[in-house]
Motif scaffolding. Structure first.
Motif, PDB file in Angstrom:
ATOM      1  N   LYS A 207      36.615  49.172  39.328  1.00 23.44           N
ATOM      2  CA  LYS A 207      37.399  47.966  39.596  1.00 23.44           C
ATOM      3  C   LYS A 207      38.281  47.611  38.407  1.00 23.44           C
ATOM      4  O   LYS A 207      39.460  47.252  38.571  1.00 23.44           O
ATOM      5  N   ALA A 208      37.707  47.682  37.205  1.00 21.62           N
ATOM      6  CA  ALA A 208      38.492  47.359  36.013  1.00 21.62           C
ATOM      7  C   ALA A 208      39.606  48.379  35.797  1.00 21.62           C
ATOM      8  O   ALA A 208      40.759  48.016  35.535  1.00 21.62           O
ATOM      9  N   ARG A 209      39.283  49.645  35.919  1.00 18.86           N
ATOM     10  CA  ARG A 209      40.278  50.699  35.662  1.00 18.86           C
ATOM     11  C   ARG A 209      41.402  50.680  36.694  1.00 18.86           C
ATOM     12  O   ARG A 209      42.546  51.020  36.376  1.00 18.86           O
ATOM     13  N   GLU A 210      41.100  50.307  37.924  1.00 17.09           N
ATOM     14  CA  GLU A 210      42.111  50.330  38.974  1.00 17.09           C
ATOM     15  C   GLU A 210      43.261  49.364  38.673  1.00 17.09           C
ATOM     16  O   GLU A 210      44.389  49.550  39.142  1.00 17.09           O
ATOM     17  N   LEU A 211      42.982  48.330  37.889  1.00 22.42           N
ATOM     18  CA  LEU A 211      44.005  47.322  37.586  1.00 22.42           C
ATOM     19  C   LEU A 211      44.682  47.536  36.238  1.00 22.42           C
ATOM     20  O   LEU A 211      45.605  46.802  35.890  1.00 22.42           O
TER      21      LEU A 211
END
Length: 202
Positions: free
Chosen positions: A54-58
């Motif tokens: 989730k963090a990396r996707e943004l």
């Protein structure tokens, strides 16, 4: 050098309300990831991977941010994983499976620097002892709260508390979806202390 702005990688109002308790300014954005478990993946590995994903996707969309990712799964005593039920029928089955058992909730947490790619992550465990639930109680609860987007099919911050015999763990906030004690520790390790940043002006 001013601290980087915080971004919560979630559209969940429950996580937003929890993060507001730390008194730090932040924004929210919803990541788009595949939450399907990998074959043979443990609950702990799944929760941690989803939080990191989730963090990396943004990261590309939000340069110059510290991004907070979190996700949760629940594990029955036999090791099987309960994810978000998605509908009434699956939620009914999940609560029937949990009835009378101790269920381990695992909340993954990740803190990512979108510029450097530095990431720290962990998994916060919390045990919930469900009381024996009658089918009519399960039906009444689900019709009242419709927790179909919640791992384990209950909302800790609502009437879900009536389903339990006991809660066992260090941070009940993790059941709502964001382990604040662990997040506070990560932020302090990275040089931000919510308590000091909320000091009144002298």
């Amino acid at each position: 050098m001013p601290p980087k702005p915080l971004l919560l990688a979630s559209s969940s109002p429950y996580r937003r309300e929890l993060l507001e308790r730390l008194g730090l300014p932040f924004t929210c954005a919803s990541p788009d990831i595949d939450e399907s478990p990998h074959e043979g993946e443990t609950g702990e590995a799944l929760a941690t991977r989803l939080a990191e994903s989730k963090a990396r996707e943004l990261a590309d969309r939000f340069p110059g941010h510290w991004i907070i990712g979190s996700d949760q799964v629940a594990c029955l005593p036999d090791g099987s994983v309960l994810s978000k039920p998605g509908n009434h029928e699956m939620a009914t089955e999940q609560l029937r499976q949990s009835s009378g058992h101790r269920v381990l909730f695992l909340t993954g947490l990740a803190l990512l620097d979108s510029d450097s790619g530095k990431i720290d992550s962990l998994c916060e465990p919390f045990n919930v002892r469900f009381r024996e639930l009658a089918d009519e109680e399960i039906e009444a609860y689900l019709l009242r709260e419709k927790p179909y987007d919640c791992a384990g099919s209950f909302k800790m911050e609502g009437l879900g508390i009536t389903l339990f015999e006991a809660l066992e763990g260090r941070d009940p906030n993790s059941l709502v979806g964001l382990p604040l004690i662990a997040l506070n520790a990560l932020l302090r390790q990275w040089g931000r202390n919510p308590l000091l940043e909320n000091r009144p002006a002298s």
